[in-house]
Write a protein that holds these residues in place. Structure first.
Motif, PDB file in Angstrom:
ATOM      1  N   ILE A  47     -57.978  56.487 -28.137  1.00  0.00           N
ATOM      2  CA  ILE A  47     -57.622  56.009 -29.463  1.00  0.00           C
ATOM      3  C   ILE A  47     -58.183  54.608 -29.611  1.00  0.00           C
ATOM      4  CG2 ILE A  47     -55.733  55.334 -30.979  1.00  0.00           C
ATOM      5  CD1 ILE A  47     -54.031  57.479 -29.576  1.00  0.00           C
ATOM      6  N   VAL A  48     -58.872  54.373 -30.715  1.00  0.00           N
ATOM      7  CA  VAL A  48     -59.420  53.055 -31.028  1.00  0.00           C
ATOM      8  C   VAL A  48     -58.609  52.510 -32.198  1.00  0.00           C
ATOM      9  CG1 VAL A  48     -61.459  51.783 -31.772  1.00  0.00           C
ATOM     10  CG2 VAL A  48     -61.714  53.757 -30.269  1.00  0.00           C
ATOM     11  N   LEU A  49     -58.120  51.299 -32.048  1.00  0.00           N
ATOM     12  CA  LEU A  49     -57.248  50.712 -33.051  1.00  0.00           C
ATOM     13  C   LEU A  49     -57.710  49.307 -33.380  1.00  0.00           C
ATOM     14  CD1 LEU A  49     -54.492  50.992 -34.600  1.00  0.00           C
ATOM     15  CD2 LEU A  49     -53.429  49.999 -32.578  1.00  0.00           C
ATOM     16  N   ALA A  50     -57.765  49.001 -34.661  1.00  0.00           N
ATOM     17  CA  ALA A  50     -58.076  47.640 -35.105  1.00  0.00           C
ATOM     18  C   ALA A  50     -56.768  46.959 -35.485  1.00  0.00           C
ATOM     19  CB  ALA A  50     -59.020  47.666 -36.293  1.00  0.00           C
ATOM     20  N   THR A  51     -56.624  45.734 -35.060  1.00  0.00           N
ATOM     21  CA  THR A  51     -55.414  44.981 -35.376  1.00  0.00           C
ATOM     22  C   THR A  51     -55.796  43.597 -35.870  1.00  0.00           C
ATOM     23  OG1 THR A  51     -55.169  43.933 -33.213  1.00  0.00           O
ATOM     24  CG2 THR A  51     -54.184  46.117 -33.482  1.00  0.00           C
ATOM     25  N   ASP A  52     -54.806  42.909 -36.352  1.00  0.00           N
ATOM     26  CA  ASP A  52     -54.986  41.500 -36.682  1.00  0.00           C
ATOM     27  C   ASP A  52     -55.140  40.746 -35.355  1.00  0.00           C
ATOM     28  OD1 ASP A  52     -55.064  39.153 -38.135  1.00  0.00           O
ATOM     29  OD2 ASP A  52     -53.275  39.629 -39.292  1.00  0.00           O
ATOM     30  N   THR A  53     -55.478  39.481 -35.411  1.00  0.00           N
ATOM     31  CA  THR A  53     -55.635  38.705 -34.180  1.00  0.00           C
ATOM     32  C   THR A  53     -54.292  38.579 -33.467  1.00  0.00           C
ATOM     33  OG1 THR A  53     -55.384  36.665 -35.423  1.00  0.00           O
ATOM     34  CG2 THR A  53     -57.633  37.424 -35.021  1.00  0.00           C
ATOM     35  N   PHE A  54     -54.341  38.468 -32.146  1.00  0.00           N
ATOM     36  CA  PHE A  54     -53.117  38.404 -31.346  1.00  0.00           C
ATOM     37  C   PHE A  54     -52.211  37.241 -31.727  1.00  0.00           C
ATOM     38  CE2 PHE A  54     -55.096  40.914 -27.652  1.00  0.00           C
ATOM     39  CZ  PHE A  54     -54.474  42.074 -28.061  1.00  0.00           C
ATOM     40  N   ASP A  55     -52.802  36.118 -32.174  1.00  0.00           N
ATOM     41  CA  ASP A  55     -51.959  34.970 -32.506  1.00  0.00           C
ATOM     42  C   ASP A  55     -51.099  35.214 -33.742  1.00  0.00           C
ATOM     43  OD1 ASP A  55     -54.363  34.886 -34.029  1.00  0.00           O
ATOM     44  OD2 ASP A  55     -54.092  32.757 -34.432  1.00  0.00           O
ATOM     45  N   LYS A  56     -51.416  36.225 -34.548  1.00  0.00           N
ATOM     46  CA  LYS A  56     -50.616  36.550 -35.726  1.00  0.00           C
ATOM     47  C   LYS A  56     -49.668  37.725 -35.472  1.00  0.00           C
ATOM     48  CE  LYS A  56     -54.128  35.040 -39.002  1.00  0.00           C
ATOM     49  NZ  LYS A  56     -55.005  35.480 -40.095  1.00  0.00           N
ATOM     50  N   MET A  57     -49.705  38.273 -34.273  1.00  0.00           N
ATOM     51  CA  MET A  57     -48.963  39.480 -33.943  1.00  0.00           C
ATOM     52  C   MET A  57     -47.645  39.131 -33.246  1.00  0.00           C
ATOM     53  SD  MET A  57     -50.491  42.560 -31.606  1.00  0.00           S
ATOM     54  CE  MET A  57     -51.905  42.757 -32.674  1.00  0.00           C
ATOM     55  N   PRO A  58     -46.565  39.841 -33.565  1.00  0.00           N
ATOM     56  CA  PRO A  58     -45.320  39.620 -32.823  1.00  0.00           C
ATOM     57  C   PRO A  58     -45.551  39.869 -31.330  1.00  0.00           C
ATOM     58  CG  PRO A  58     -44.923  40.995 -34.754  1.00  0.00           C
ATOM     59  CD  PRO A  58     -46.415  40.842 -34.615  1.00  0.00           C
TER      60      PRO A  58
END
Length: 168
Positions: free
Chosen positions: A1-12
């Motif tokens: 599974i390939v997933l795009a996320t926001d940057t880690f610094d904006k992630m809980p």
């Protein structure tokens, strides 16, 4: 599974921990430089392009564009990382639910140069949707360009499935 996320610094932190612990997950952190304009965001993607002359990460030199448009540049880049007949599903994760293997009934076109690509059509023409008309104008289409296809059905960009060669 390939997933795009926001940057880690904006992630809980608990979400970051969960995602980084998954063995069968390829995780891309997507950074975009965006600013608000006319009720929407115009963006450039960051840390995606590579300058083969300087051997450095290069800035996105194209104009800022709606994030909904920019994502297709990112999809294209990611698709180049896979073999020509790899099956790829692009989906907006906010409103997609899997009830079965999404690739089960998608035929492979291994013997075809162009590969298979499936879009999904909505039941209404483009001009009947204020949202789609606004999006086209924000993306820079002129009224004359829109007139050429406004009576065509809406193709849902939220779900596209096919082979890598067709995506590229």
């Amino acid at each position: 599974i390939v997933l795009a996320t926001d940057t880690f610094d904006k992630m809980p932190p608990e979400l970051k921990h969960y995602l980084t612990q998954q063995q069968h997950l390829i995780l891309y952190n997507l950074r975009a430089d965006c600013f608000k304009q006319h009720g929407g965001s115009n963006c450039q993607v960051q840390n995606l392009f590579y300058n083969t002359t300087s051997h450095q990460i290069s800035h996105d030199v194209r104009i800022h564009r709606p994030f909904a448009t920019l994502r297709f540049d990112v999809y294209w880049y990611w698709s180049t990382q896979y073999l020509p007949h790899s099956k790829i599903l692009l989906a907006d994760s906010r409103d997609v639910v899997f009830q079965a293997d999404p690739f089960r009934n998608i035929p492979s076109h291994v013997h075809s140069k162009g590969g298979a690509l499936h879009f999904y059509e909505e039941k209404m023409p483009i001009h009947t949707s204020a949202f789609n008309m606004r999006w086209l104008k924000a993306a820079g289409y002129t009224n004359a360009q829109i007139d050429a296809f406004k009576r065509k059905p809406i193709l849902c960009s939220g779900v596209t499935i096919g082979e890598q060669i067709a995506m590229e």
